[in-house]
Design a protein around this motif. Sequence first.
Motif, PDB file in Angstrom:
ATOM      1  N   ALA A  39      14.186  15.893   3.837  1.00  0.00           N
ATOM      2  CA  ALA A  39      14.418  14.810   4.795  1.00  0.00           C
ATOM      3  C   ALA A  39      13.467  14.932   5.977  1.00  0.00           C
ATOM      4  CB  ALA A  39      15.862  14.838   5.287  1.00  0.00           C
ATOM      5  N   CYS A  40      13.057  13.777   6.503  1.00  0.00           N
ATOM      6  CA  CYS A  40      12.252  13.706   7.721  1.00  0.00           C
ATOM      7  C   CYS A  40      12.989  12.842   8.735  1.00  0.00           C
ATOM      8  CB  CYS A  40      10.885  13.090   7.432  1.00  0.00           C
ATOM      9  SG  CYS A  40       9.775  14.126   6.475  1.00  0.00           S
ATOM     10  N   LEU A  41      13.022  13.298   9.980  1.00  0.00           N
ATOM     11  CA  LEU A  41      13.653  12.552  11.067  1.00  0.00           C
ATOM     12  C   LEU A  41      12.549  11.918  11.897  1.00  0.00           C
ATOM     13  CD1 LEU A  41      16.365  15.183  12.115  1.00  0.00           C
ATOM     14  CD2 LEU A  41      16.521  13.361  10.388  1.00  0.00           C
ATOM     15  N   ILE A  59      11.021  -4.777  13.393  1.00  0.00           N
ATOM     16  CA  ILE A  59      12.121  -4.132  14.115  1.00  0.00           C
ATOM     17  C   ILE A  59      11.878  -2.638  13.980  1.00  0.00           C
ATOM     18  CG2 ILE A  59      14.601  -3.787  14.340  1.00  0.00           C
ATOM     19  CD1 ILE A  59      15.038  -6.513  13.088  1.00  0.00           C
ATOM     20  N   GLU A  60      11.290  -2.067  15.023  1.00  0.00           N
ATOM     21  CA  GLU A  60      10.911  -0.648  15.010  1.00  0.00           C
ATOM     22  C   GLU A  60      12.150   0.187  15.253  1.00  0.00           C
ATOM     23  OE1 GLU A  60       7.641   0.002  14.446  1.00  0.00           O
ATOM     24  OE2 GLU A  60       7.126  -2.143  14.469  1.00  0.00           O
ATOM     25  N   VAL A  61      12.341   1.217  14.420  1.00  0.00           N
ATOM     26  CA  VAL A  61      13.609   1.941  14.469  1.00  0.00           C
ATOM     27  C   VAL A  61      13.396   3.403  14.082  1.00  0.00           C
ATOM     28  CG1 VAL A  61      14.212   1.343  12.079  1.00  0.00           C
ATOM     29  CG2 VAL A  61      16.036   1.809  13.734  1.00  0.00           C
ATOM     30  N   ALA A  62      14.116   4.286  14.749  1.00  0.00           N
ATOM     31  CA  ALA A  62      14.163   5.687  14.328  1.00  0.00           C
ATOM     32  C   ALA A  62      14.984   5.774  13.043  1.00  0.00           C
ATOM     33  CB  ALA A  62      14.784   6.546  15.419  1.00  0.00           C
ATOM     34  N   ALA A  63      14.695   6.786  12.223  1.00  0.00           N
ATOM     35  CA  ALA A  63      15.382   6.852  10.931  1.00  0.00           C
ATOM     36  C   ALA A  63      15.357   8.263  10.363  1.00  0.00           C
ATOM     37  CB  ALA A  63      14.732   5.886   9.935  1.00  0.00           C
ATOM     38  N   ARG A  64      16.268   8.471   9.424  1.00  0.00           N
ATOM     39  CA  ARG A  64      16.250   9.671   8.597  1.00  0.00           C
ATOM     40  C   ARG A  64      15.813   9.254   7.197  1.00  0.00           C
ATOM     41  NH1 ARG A  64      19.371  12.362   4.826  1.00  0.00           N
ATOM     42  NH2 ARG A  64      19.418  14.637   4.994  1.00  0.00           N
ATOM     43  N   LEU A  65      14.778   9.911   6.684  1.00  0.00           N
ATOM     44  CA  LEU A  65      14.213   9.588   5.384  1.00  0.00           C
ATOM     45  C   LEU A  65      14.497  10.712   4.403  1.00  0.00           C
ATOM     46  CD1 LEU A  65      10.655   8.538   6.619  1.00  0.00           C
ATOM     47  CD2 LEU A  65      12.711   7.119   6.509  1.00  0.00           C
ATOM     48  N   GLU A  66      14.816  10.355   3.162  1.00  0.00           N
ATOM     49  CA  GLU A  66      14.877  11.339   2.085  1.00  0.00           C
ATOM     50  C   GLU A  66      13.747  11.045   1.123  1.00  0.00           C
ATOM     51  OE1 GLU A  66      18.662  11.780   0.214  1.00  0.00           O
ATOM     52  OE2 GLU A  66      19.709  12.177   2.113  1.00  0.00           O
ATOM     53  N   LEU A  67      12.904  12.054   0.886  1.00  0.00           N
ATOM     54  CA  LEU A  67      11.693  11.899   0.088  1.00  0.00           C
ATOM     55  C   LEU A  67      11.625  12.983  -0.976  1.00  0.00           C
ATOM     56  CD1 LEU A  67       9.204  11.477   3.091  1.00  0.00           C
ATOM     57  CD2 LEU A  67      10.362   9.644   1.829  1.00  0.00           C
ATOM     58  N   ARG A 125      13.567   7.954  -1.444  1.00  0.00           N
ATOM     59  CA  ARG A 125      14.921   7.988  -2.014  1.00  0.00           C
ATOM     60  C   ARG A 125      15.959   7.369  -1.097  1.00  0.00           C
ATOM     61  NH1 ARG A 125      16.311  12.952  -5.967  1.00  0.00           N
ATOM     62  NH2 ARG A 125      14.486  12.768  -7.313  1.00  0.00           N
ATOM     63  N   ALA A 126      15.762   7.476   0.216  1.00  0.00           N
ATOM     64  CA  ALA A 126      16.739   6.909   1.152  1.00  0.00           C
ATOM     65  C   ALA A 126      16.064   6.685   2.498  1.00  0.00           C
ATOM     66  CB  ALA A 126      17.944   7.835   1.316  1.00  0.00           C
ATOM     67  N   ILE A 127      16.481   5.617   3.177  1.00  0.00           N
ATOM     68  CA  ILE A 127      16.090   5.349   4.558  1.00  0.00           C
ATOM     69  C   ILE A 127      17.365   5.021   5.317  1.00  0.00           C
ATOM     70  CG2 ILE A 127      14.718   3.944   6.140  1.00  0.00           C
ATOM     71  CD1 ILE A 127      12.876   3.227   3.813  1.00  0.00           C
ATOM     72  N   ASP A 128      17.734   5.864   6.248  1.00  0.00           N
ATOM     73  CA  ASP A 128      18.945   5.671   7.043  1.00  0.00           C
ATOM     74  C   ASP A 128      18.528   5.404   8.486  1.00  0.00           C
ATOM     75  OD1 ASP A 128      21.543   5.587   7.951  1.00  0.00           O
ATOM     76  OD2 ASP A 128      21.785   7.765   8.030  1.00  0.00           O
ATOM     77  N   PRO A 129      18.520   4.137   8.913  1.00  0.00           N
ATOM     78  CA  PRO A 129      18.018   3.824  10.250  1.00  0.00           C
ATOM     79  C   PRO A 129      19.055   4.070  11.338  1.00  0.00           C
ATOM     80  CG  PRO A 129      18.742   1.819   9.193  1.00  0.00           C
ATOM     81  CD  PRO A 129      18.932   2.935   8.182  1.00  0.00           C
ATOM     82  N   ALA A 130      18.572   4.209  12.571  1.00  0.00           N
ATOM     83  CA  ALA A 130      19.462   4.206  13.721  1.00  0.00           C
ATOM     84  C   ALA A 130      20.171   2.858  13.802  1.00  0.00           C
ATOM     85  CB  ALA A 130      18.673   4.473  14.999  1.00  0.00           C
ATOM     86  N   GLU A 131      21.226   2.783  14.592  1.00  0.00           N
ATOM     87  CA  GLU A 131      22.020   1.547  14.653  1.00  0.00           C
ATOM     88  C   GLU A 131      21.210   0.383  15.210  1.00  0.00           C
ATOM     89  OE1 GLU A 131      26.250  -0.132  16.536  1.00  0.00           O
ATOM     90  OE2 GLU A 131      25.568   1.918  16.975  1.00  0.00           O
ATOM     91  N   ARG A 136      16.598  20.510   3.157  1.00  0.00           N
ATOM     92  CA  ARG A 136      15.885  20.820   4.396  1.00  0.00           C
ATOM     93  C   ARG A 136      15.511  19.541   5.148  1.00  0.00           C
ATOM     94  NH1 ARG A 136      10.969  24.554   3.647  1.00  0.00           N
ATOM     95  NH2 ARG A 136      10.556  23.328   1.755  1.00  0.00           N
ATOM     96  N   GLU A 137      15.601  19.594   6.493  1.00  0.00           N
ATOM     97  CA  GLU A 137      15.224  18.481   7.356  1.00  0.00           C
ATOM     98  C   GLU A 137      14.088  18.912   8.279  1.00  0.00           C
ATOM     99  OE1 GLU A 137      19.278  15.825   7.974  1.00  0.00           O
ATOM    100  OE2 GLU A 137      18.561  17.112   9.594  1.00  0.00           O
TER     101      GLU A 137
END
Length: 295
Positions: A28-30, A192-200, A76-82, A2-3
């Motif tokens: 996941a949190c966006l 460096i402030e960035v949007a991201a997808r987090l898995e927790l 568990r994961a941090i996937d940042p915007a480019e 779930r996101e």
Amino acid sequence: MREFDEQIYRLSPGLAPSFTVEPGEVFACLTQDASGNQIGEGVRHADLDPSRVFAVNGPIEIAGVKAGDAVGVEIRAIDPAEWGHTWTRPGLGVGAPPESHVRRLAARHPLIEWGTGAPIAVTPRLHIGTLGLLPRVETEPRHLGGYGGNLDSVLCAVGSTVWITAQVDGGGLFVGDVHAAMGDAEVCGTGIEVAARLELCVRTRTDWAPTFATIRREEKTWIVVDGDDFDEALRRGVAECTRLLAAHFGMPHNDAYLAVGLLLEVRVCQVVNSRRSLALSLTGGADAALAPALL
């Protein structure tokens, strides 16, 4: 998996949860960047909609959690915007300029290419800046305390678990303000402030209640302590380390205080919030005293 992407801008003990997760569930949190995804080069602080600044995801109810329980949030994961941005404005940081200034940088492999010299590589330190549970009194996500909040610690990275004592039933997890990199103390007001997808993933305990946000990273434990200034934060942190060391190792208080003087490690988190914050640990394996229930 779930996101969740709902954003909030105030923290209140009575705030209704946006969703509920079970202990052990991976979700996941966006997140948005600290400007609410409004910033860019050439954008002035006055151009931003202040009602959209410093958004966090949440609040997330944790099934079965009662006030006084310990909640561990595993990153568990941090996937940042480019791309992300670093900026400052009048009144922000320790050397704020007379006008706003913004620079864009790559999130994964940031380079400072702002002069005529060779590019300067910025050490990537991808981490979550703001993570906490709903406090007992209403406040803003940019603040911090024993409930967590704007910790701004590079220790809140992938592989870490952040433990916080729930202030209200259900916990009310909130998270946001991801940084791709940040120097010690965040002196200009931003990383460096960035949007991201987090898995927790969250876990709970009823046999332990940390006074301060407690980070377990790479088999070492840290506590994040705040104060009106660094002196107060350090006094509070030393007092807590002394108390816990004495209890865990069966030492008289005076001996524990001397031991802390020999074992203490201190990292500066940030200087830009209304309260300053430090991360404290102990060497020689004595950090076991800071979170005995986890060992």
